[in-house]
Design a protein around this motif. Structure first.
Motif, short mmCIF file in Angstrom:
data_model
loop_
_atom_site.label_atom_id
_atom_site.label_comp_id
_atom_site.label_asym_id
_atom_site.label_seq_id
_atom_site.Cartn_x
_atom_site.Cartn_y
_atom_site.Cartn_z
N TYR A 154 0.85 -1.20 0.00
CA TYR A 154 0.00 0.00 0.00
C TYR A 154 0.88 1.24 0.00
CZ TYR A 154 -3.48 -3.09 2.13
OH TYR A 154 -4.35 -4.11 2.40
N TRP A 155 0.45 2.26 -0.67
CA TRP A 155 1.04 3.57 -0.42
C TRP A 155 0.03 4.66 -0.76
CZ3 TRP A 155 2.46 0.91 -4.89
CH2 TRP A 155 2.36 1.58 -6.10
N SER A 156 0.29 5.82 -0.21
CA SER A 156 -0.60 6.93 -0.49
C SER A 156 0.10 7.80 -1.53
CB SER A 156 -0.84 7.69 0.81
OG SER A 156 -1.51 8.87 0.51
N TYR A 165 -1.47 -2.88 -4.21
CA TYR A 165 -1.05 -3.79 -5.27
C TYR A 165 -0.48 -5.05 -4.64
CZ TYR A 165 1.24 -5.61 -9.44
OH TYR A 165 1.62 -6.41 -10.49
N ASN A 166 -0.94 -6.18 -5.13
CA ASN A 166 -0.43 -7.44 -4.58
C ASN A 166 0.67 -7.95 -5.49
OD1 ASN A 166 -0.06 -10.12 -3.70
ND2 ASN A 166 -2.04 -9.94 -2.64
N THR A 167 1.87 -8.10 -4.94
CA THR A 167 3.00 -8.47 -5.78
C THR A 167 2.93 -9.93 -6.27
OG1 THR A 167 4.37 -8.88 -3.86
CG2 THR A 167 4.61 -6.72 -4.90
N ASP A 205 3.33 4.56 -15.75
CA ASP A 205 3.78 3.26 -16.25
C ASP A 205 4.68 2.56 -15.23
OD1 ASP A 205 5.51 5.44 -16.71
OD2 ASP A 205 6.60 4.40 -18.29
N HIS A 206 5.03 3.28 -14.16
CA HIS A 206 5.90 2.68 -13.14
C HIS A 206 5.15 2.23 -11.89
CE1 HIS A 206 9.84 3.25 -14.94
NE2 HIS A 206 9.47 4.44 -15.35
N VAL A 207 3.81 2.26 -11.92
CA VAL A 207 3.07 1.94 -10.70
C VAL A 207 3.42 0.53 -10.17
CG1 VAL A 207 0.77 1.49 -9.74
CG2 VAL A 207 1.18 3.54 -11.08
N THR A 208 3.43 -0.46 -11.07
CA THR A 208 3.74 -1.82 -10.57
C THR A 208 5.20 -1.92 -10.15
OG1 THR A 208 3.97 -2.56 -12.83
CG2 THR A 208 1.92 -3.11 -11.75
N ASN A 209 6.08 -1.19 -10.86
CA ASN A 209 7.49 -1.16 -10.43
C ASN A 209 7.59 -0.63 -9.00
OD1 ASN A 209 8.48 -2.07 -12.83
ND2 ASN A 209 9.06 -0.06 -13.61
N SER A 210 6.76 0.36 -8.69
CA SER A 210 6.85 0.96 -7.36
C SER A 210 6.54 -0.07 -6.28
CB SER A 210 5.91 2.16 -7.23
OG SER A 210 6.31 3.15 -8.14
#
Ligand code: GLU
Length: 452
Positions: A154-156, A165-167, A205-210
């Motif tokens: 989780y992040w804000s 996001y579940n890795t 485009d980097h959300v899942t990378n984060s």
């Protein structure tokens, strides 16, 4: 905590407006918060990174007045990455994989045919030491994957709000290639931690990378906290994605078409935010107005026409003091500028689309010019009614009023021939402002068709 942000381009191409927008947003965010802006070159991909792009990126940023407080490049940090990967390996968080690209591709195909997501099955984790040795003896070199915790992250997000996001939705990412070179994910985390980055502001485009990188951060430096902001990527006017490789809308092209740096920044600072686009007269004003919370999740579009309209407005706001050095650089004599520059700039600035138009108008006003002389009837009356100097902005009305009486010609039939005779063009700045610049001698020559 001090605000420290970074712009981290890979030097694999020229910057386009979408890249620059992210640099600008980071820079404005840093300036607004009295923080630091770091320029970091993500150059671990040695086959595609080139020095000429490093130089071009710096040139573009300087042109736009986006100055950095510190410069770094990932190729200088390999030892640091080596020692961290060593540690992660010893903790079982990086694991060796021996599959070839073809084998991986095959596995993905099978999963897809079973309607399953093509997530890596972690079979490398089950290899015995002797199996690994066999692969090595076959000449296979391992690539290394980061073992995700498959947790809910989780992040804000400063732009997207609460993100979850579940890795487990993705494969353990490869972080080191078989040839020992690093992929982007891990070095970026190491650098962000190293530079005490407080906010990572980048494209969505980097959300899942984060999510993955937050897990990596926790593994490398537990308890570290970096905030994220993911802005939607800028699209071209017809909704197309912008790409460095295809060279779309490069800053270099915009520079060549003599668009003001300030216009580019004015537009990019507001695209995608809820505030309307404004023609700023300085970067300082832009900083004062900047607020990351006005950025939304809607996809912004970049439109050249909008930029060009804004460019005229930005130029209109510049004072002669802002522009005089550039006119001099463009070849206009300083002593002439001292005498006539101020009046010239006031006369033309509302009627130009870009800076090179200003130089053209200087030539039109002051240099020998071949125009379209007046027809004989009109010429005789025009010469007879032309007032004596000194001239002011009232001279035009005085002259044309008399000329109208004498010739009986009025309206467009009078003004258009006069404009063409004085400037050689059928549109431009107001003639009442141009006439005193052109002066009596040149006016007489131009209306009668003598060039010099
Ligand atoms: N080099 C990465 C890119 O150009 C940087 C992304 C990031 O800001 O972390 O996409």
């Amino acid at each position: 905590m001090k605000t420290i942000v970074r712009f981290a381009p890979s030097p694999t191409g020229y910057l386009h407006v979408g890249n620059i927008r992210l640099a600008l947003i980071n820079w404005l965010f840093a300036k607004k918060n009295n923080g630091q802006f770091i320029l970091r070159f993500d150059d671990t991909d040695t086959s595609r990174s080139q020095t000429k792009y490093v130089e071009a990126i710096k040139d573009d940023l300087l042109f736009l007045k986006i100055e950095w407080d510190k410069e770094a490049k990932q190729s200088d940090q390999i030892e640091k990455y080596d020692s961290i990967t060593q540690d992660l390996k010893s903790r079982g968080l990086l694991y060796a994989c021996y599959e070839t690209p073809e084998e991986l591709d095959f596995k993905r195909k099978i999963l897809r045919s079973q309607n399953k997501p093509p997530i890596y099955d972690r079979s490398a984790l089950k290899l015995t030491e002797s199996q690994k040795l066999t692969f090595q003896n076959e000449g296979r070199k391992p690539h290394w994957r980061f073992k995700l915790k498959n947790s809910e992250i989780y992040w804000s997000d400063l732009v997207r709000g609460d993100v979850k996001y579940n890795t487990s939705n993705q494969s353990d990412p490869v972080v080191v290639r078989a040839d020992g070179t690093y992929l982007y994910l891990l070095p970026s985390v190491v650098d962000d931690l190293n530079h005490n980055i407080s906010h990572v502001i980048r494209g969505e485009d980097h959300v899942t990378n984060s999510a993955v990188q937050l897990e990596m951060m926790e593994a490398i430096e537990p308890g570290s906290s970096i905030e994220f902001a993911h802005v939607p990527l800028l699209q071209g006017g017809s909704g197309e994605a912008l790409s460095k490789r295809t060279g779309s809308l490069s800053i270099m092209d915009l520079r060549n078409s003599s668009i003001e740096a300030l216009s580019i920044c004015s537009l990019l600072a507001r695209l995608g935010s809820s505030d309307s686009v404004e023609a700023y007269s300085s970067m300082q004003e832009m900083i004062l107005d900047f607020d990351i919370s006005t950025f939304s999740r809607a996809t912004p579009k970049f439109n050249l026409k909008e930029l060009s309209n804004l460019n005229s407005k930005v130029l209109q706001k510049l004072t002669f003091t802002d522009i005089s050095a550039r006119l001099e650089t463009a070849g206009i004599d300083k002593s002439d500028l001292d005498v006539k520059g101020q009046m010239f700039w006031e006369a033309i600035k509302s009627n130009i689309n870009n800076f090179s138009d200003a130089v053209n108008w200087w030539n039109i006003c002051f240099n020998p010019l071949s125009t379209i002389p007046l027809a004989q009837d009109l010429l005789t009356h025009a010469e007879a009614s032309l007032p004596m100097e000194p001239w002011s902005e009232k001279t035009w009305a005085e002259w044309t009023e008399n000329l109208k009486q004498l010739s009986g010609v009025k309206g467009k039939r009078l003004f258009l021939p006069l404009r063409k005779a004085l400037t050689g063009l059928d549109s431009g700045p107001e003639l009442k402002d141009l006439l005193p610049l052109i002066g009596r001698d040149n006016t007489l020559k131009r209306i009668s068709g003598q060039i010099t």
